[in-house]
Scaffold this motif. Sequence first.
Motif, PDB file in Angstrom:
ATOM      1  N   GLY A 282       0.821  -1.205   0.000  1.00  0.00           N
ATOM      2  CA  GLY A 282       0.000   0.000   0.000  1.00  0.00           C
ATOM      3  C   GLY A 282       0.854   1.254   0.000  1.00  0.00           C
ATOM      4  O   GLY A 282       1.094   1.874   1.029  1.00  0.00           O
ATOM      5  N   THR A 283       1.318   1.642  -1.197  1.00  0.00           N
ATOM      6  CA  THR A 283       2.201   2.801  -1.343  1.00  0.00           C
ATOM      7  C   THR A 283       1.451   4.113  -1.110  1.00  0.00           C
ATOM      8  O   THR A 283       1.969   5.022  -0.444  1.00  0.00           O
ATOM      9  CB  THR A 283       2.810   2.844  -2.762  1.00  0.00           C
ATOM     10  OG1 THR A 283       3.248   1.552  -3.150  1.00  0.00           O
ATOM     11  CG2 THR A 283       3.929   3.852  -2.865  1.00  0.00           C
ATOM     12  N   TYR A 284       0.224   4.179  -1.663  1.00  0.00           N
ATOM     13  CA  TYR A 284      -0.572   5.412  -1.711  1.00  0.00           C
ATOM     14  C   TYR A 284       0.279   6.489  -2.381  1.00  0.00           C
ATOM     15  O   TYR A 284       0.703   6.307  -3.523  1.00  0.00           O
ATOM     16  CB  TYR A 284      -1.114   5.777  -0.332  1.00  0.00           C
ATOM     17  CG  TYR A 284      -2.076   6.954  -0.349  1.00  0.00           C
ATOM     18  CD1 TYR A 284      -1.950   8.004   0.558  1.00  0.00           C
ATOM     19  CD2 TYR A 284      -3.093   7.036  -1.314  1.00  0.00           C
ATOM     20  CE1 TYR A 284      -2.805   9.091   0.524  1.00  0.00           C
ATOM     21  CE2 TYR A 284      -3.954   8.130  -1.353  1.00  0.00           C
ATOM     22  CZ  TYR A 284      -3.810   9.163  -0.424  1.00  0.00           C
ATOM     23  OH  TYR A 284      -4.655  10.236  -0.458  1.00  0.00           O
ATOM     24  N   CYS A 285       0.635   7.602  -1.680  1.00  0.00           N
ATOM     25  CA  CYS A 285       1.410   8.676  -2.335  1.00  0.00           C
ATOM     26  C   CYS A 285       2.910   8.532  -2.113  1.00  0.00           C
ATOM     27  O   CYS A 285       3.693   9.352  -2.598  1.00  0.00           O
ATOM     28  CB  CYS A 285       0.944  10.038  -1.843  1.00  0.00           C
ATOM     29  SG  CYS A 285      -0.752  10.399  -2.333  1.00  0.00           S
ATOM     30  N   GLY A 286       3.323   7.526  -1.345  1.00  0.00           N
ATOM     31  CA  GLY A 286       4.747   7.303  -1.151  1.00  0.00           C
ATOM     32  C   GLY A 286       5.336   7.938   0.094  1.00  0.00           C
ATOM     33  O   GLY A 286       6.546   7.936   0.297  1.00  0.00           O
ATOM     34  N   TYR A 287       4.490   8.466   0.970  1.00  0.00           N
ATOM     35  CA  TYR A 287       4.983   9.123   2.194  1.00  0.00           C
ATOM     36  C   TYR A 287       5.781   8.154   3.050  1.00  0.00           C
ATOM     37  O   TYR A 287       6.941   8.422   3.392  1.00  0.00           O
ATOM     38  CB  TYR A 287       3.794   9.692   2.984  1.00  0.00           C
ATOM     39  CG  TYR A 287       4.151  10.235   4.348  1.00  0.00           C
ATOM     40  CD1 TYR A 287       4.090   9.406   5.476  1.00  0.00           C
ATOM     41  CD2 TYR A 287       4.554  11.558   4.517  1.00  0.00           C
ATOM     42  CE1 TYR A 287       4.429   9.897   6.739  1.00  0.00           C
ATOM     43  CE2 TYR A 287       4.885  12.042   5.770  1.00  0.00           C
ATOM     44  CZ  TYR A 287       4.824  11.209   6.881  1.00  0.00           C
ATOM     45  OH  TYR A 287       5.161  11.695   8.128  1.00  0.00           O
ATOM     46  N   SER A 288       5.216   6.985   3.366  1.00  0.00           N
ATOM     47  CA  SER A 288       5.956   6.037   4.215  1.00  0.00           C
ATOM     48  C   SER A 288       7.074   5.357   3.431  1.00  0.00           C
ATOM     49  O   SER A 288       8.082   4.953   4.016  1.00  0.00           O
ATOM     50  CB  SER A 288       4.999   5.000   4.828  1.00  0.00           C
ATOM     51  OG  SER A 288       4.117   4.495   3.861  1.00  0.00           O
ATOM     52  N   THR A 289       6.924   5.292   2.120  1.00  0.00           N
ATOM     53  CA  THR A 289       7.999   4.779   1.267  1.00  0.00           C
ATOM     54  C   THR A 289       9.247   5.640   1.456  1.00  0.00           C
ATOM     55  O   THR A 289      10.352   5.130   1.650  1.00  0.00           O
ATOM     56  CB  THR A 289       7.575   4.822  -0.215  1.00  0.00           C
ATOM     57  OG1 THR A 289       6.212   4.426  -0.359  1.00  0.00           O
ATOM     58  CG2 THR A 289       8.465   3.932  -1.068  1.00  0.00           C
ATOM     59  N   VAL A 290       9.056   6.969   1.428  1.00  0.00           N
ATOM     60  CA  VAL A 290      10.168   7.909   1.631  1.00  0.00           C
ATOM     61  C   VAL A 290      10.702   7.779   3.052  1.00  0.00           C
ATOM     62  O   VAL A 290      11.924   7.740   3.266  1.00  0.00           O
ATOM     63  CB  VAL A 290       9.718   9.361   1.336  1.00  0.00           C
ATOM     64  CG1 VAL A 290      10.742  10.386   1.816  1.00  0.00           C
ATOM     65  CG2 VAL A 290       9.442   9.528  -0.158  1.00  0.00           C
ATOM     66  N   ARG A 291       9.803   7.659   4.034  1.00  0.00           N
ATOM     67  CA  ARG A 291      10.232   7.539   5.440  1.00  0.00           C
ATOM     68  C   ARG A 291      11.126   6.312   5.623  1.00  0.00           C
ATOM     69  O   ARG A 291      12.159   6.390   6.282  1.00  0.00           O
ATOM     70  CB  ARG A 291       9.034   7.423   6.388  1.00  0.00           C
ATOM     71  CG  ARG A 291       8.389   8.750   6.776  1.00  0.00           C
ATOM     72  CD  ARG A 291       7.645   8.664   8.105  1.00  0.00           C
ATOM     73  NE  ARG A 291       8.514   8.999   9.219  1.00  0.00           N
ATOM     74  CZ  ARG A 291       8.416  10.132   9.933  1.00  0.00           C
ATOM     75  NH1 ARG A 291       7.479  11.036   9.664  1.00  0.00           N
ATOM     76  NH2 ARG A 291       9.244  10.375  10.936  1.00  0.00           N
ATOM     77  N   ILE A 292      10.739   5.203   5.005  1.00  0.00           N
ATOM     78  CA  ILE A 292      11.498   3.952   5.174  1.00  0.00           C
ATOM     79  C   ILE A 292      12.790   4.017   4.357  1.00  0.00           C
ATOM     80  O   ILE A 292      13.887   3.799   4.890  1.00  0.00           O
ATOM     81  CB  ILE A 292      10.656   2.734   4.750  1.00  0.00           C
ATOM     82  CG1 ILE A 292       9.427   2.574   5.645  1.00  0.00           C
ATOM     83  CG2 ILE A 292      11.509   1.445   4.754  1.00  0.00           C
ATOM     84  CD1 ILE A 292       8.352   1.629   5.086  1.00  0.00           C
ATOM     85  N   ALA A 293      12.672   4.364   3.074  1.00  0.00           N
ATOM     86  CA  ALA A 293      13.834   4.315   2.171  1.00  0.00           C
ATOM     87  C   ALA A 293      14.948   5.256   2.612  1.00  0.00           C
ATOM     88  O   ALA A 293      16.132   4.935   2.461  1.00  0.00           O
ATOM     89  CB  ALA A 293      13.395   4.655   0.742  1.00  0.00           C
ATOM     90  N   ARG A 294      14.607   6.382   3.222  1.00  0.00           N
ATOM     91  CA  ARG A 294      15.657   7.353   3.633  1.00  0.00           C
ATOM     92  C   ARG A 294      16.550   6.771   4.722  1.00  0.00           C
ATOM     93  O   ARG A 294      17.663   7.244   4.943  1.00  0.00           O
ATOM     94  CB  ARG A 294      15.035   8.680   4.078  1.00  0.00           C
ATOM     95  CG  ARG A 294      14.604   8.752   5.531  1.00  0.00           C
ATOM     96  CD  ARG A 294      13.786   9.956   5.830  1.00  0.00           C
ATOM     97  NE  ARG A 294      13.731  10.356   7.226  1.00  0.00           N
ATOM     98  CZ  ARG A 294      13.012   9.763   8.171  1.00  0.00           C
ATOM     99  NH1 ARG A 294      12.290   8.670   7.866  1.00  0.00           N
ATOM    100  NH2 ARG A 294      12.999  10.213   9.413  1.00  0.00           N
TER     101      ARG A 294
END
Length: 214
Positions: free
Chosen positions: A66-78
Motif C-alpha cells: 500500500g504505497t498510496y502517495c509514497g509518504y511512508s515509502t520515503v520515510r522507510i527508504a531514507r
Amino acid sequence: TGLSRPQRILKAVQKNAKKGDPQSVIAAIDHYCRHKEWAMNVGDDKGLILDSVVMEVNPSSALELGTYCGYSTVRIARLLPAGSTLITVEFNPHCAVIARQIIAYAGLQDKVKLMEGPSGDLIPKIKEQFGITSFDFVFLDHWKDRYVPDTKLLEECGLLRKGSVLLADNVICPGAPEYLEYVRNNPRYETRYFPSNLEYTKVEDGLEKSVFLG
Ligand SMILES: CNc1ncnc2c1ncn2[C@@H]1O[C@H](/C=C/CNC(=O)c2cc(-c3ccc(F)cc3)cc(O)c2O)[C@@H](O)[C@H]1O
Ligand SMILES: [Mg+2]
C-alpha cells in the motif's frame, strides 16, 4: 474537475520541499495534511515509531504493502543502508504515478522498486523477479482486511525468515481486528502494540510490531 488529492499532495511537495532532501518531503506532506487537507499517510507521530523500528531492524530487504502517495515509502527508504532495496506495492495506477514522482523528488528512486498491481498477485512473483530470498522488514498499510491473507501468503511463499519484522499500521483506527487476532494468538509470532494516534488527529491508533519466529 480539479486536481485529485494525491496530485495536490505532489504539488505541495514540489512547492515546499527541496529536491533530493527526503526530510523536507516528509515535512511538506505532514504540513499540508495537518493544515490543509487530511490524507491517509502514516504521518509524523506514528512515523517516529516506524522510523525507530526501521533503524532497529536496519533491513537489507524491505516490503511495503500500500504505497498510496509514497509518504511512508520515503520515510522507510531514507533510513535504508546503501545497497538495500524497498519494494512497495500499489494497485491504483493514479496513486502509483504520483508516488513515483514523490519518491524521485526525494532522490530515493535507486532504493525503491514500486510494483504496480494487487499484492495477492505480486507477492508470489517477488522471489523470481528480484532475487529476494526473504524480507527483513514488512510494512502493512493497504486494505485492512488484506493484512491476514497477505501475511499468510508471505509465509507460504517463504518470504519471511526467523526474525523478520512485520509492522502494521491502523490496527485500532480504522482497525485490523482479524490481523490482531492472528498475530496475537499465533505461536509463530512475538507481537507488541505501539500506541500512538491516527495521523494528524487526536484519535487513538497504533502500530503492531510482530516478529516471525520461523
Ligand atoms: C489488496 N491488495 C493491494 N495491493 C496493492 N495496493 C493496495 C492493495 N490494497 C490497497 N492498496 C492501495 O493501498 C492504499 C490503501 C490503503 C488503505 N488505508 C486505509 O484505508 C487507511 C485509512 C485510514 C482512515 C482512518 C480514519 C478515517 F476516518 C478514515 C481513514 C487511515 C490510514 O492510515 C489508512 O492506511 C491505496 O493506495 C490502495 O490503492
Ligand atoms: Mg495507514
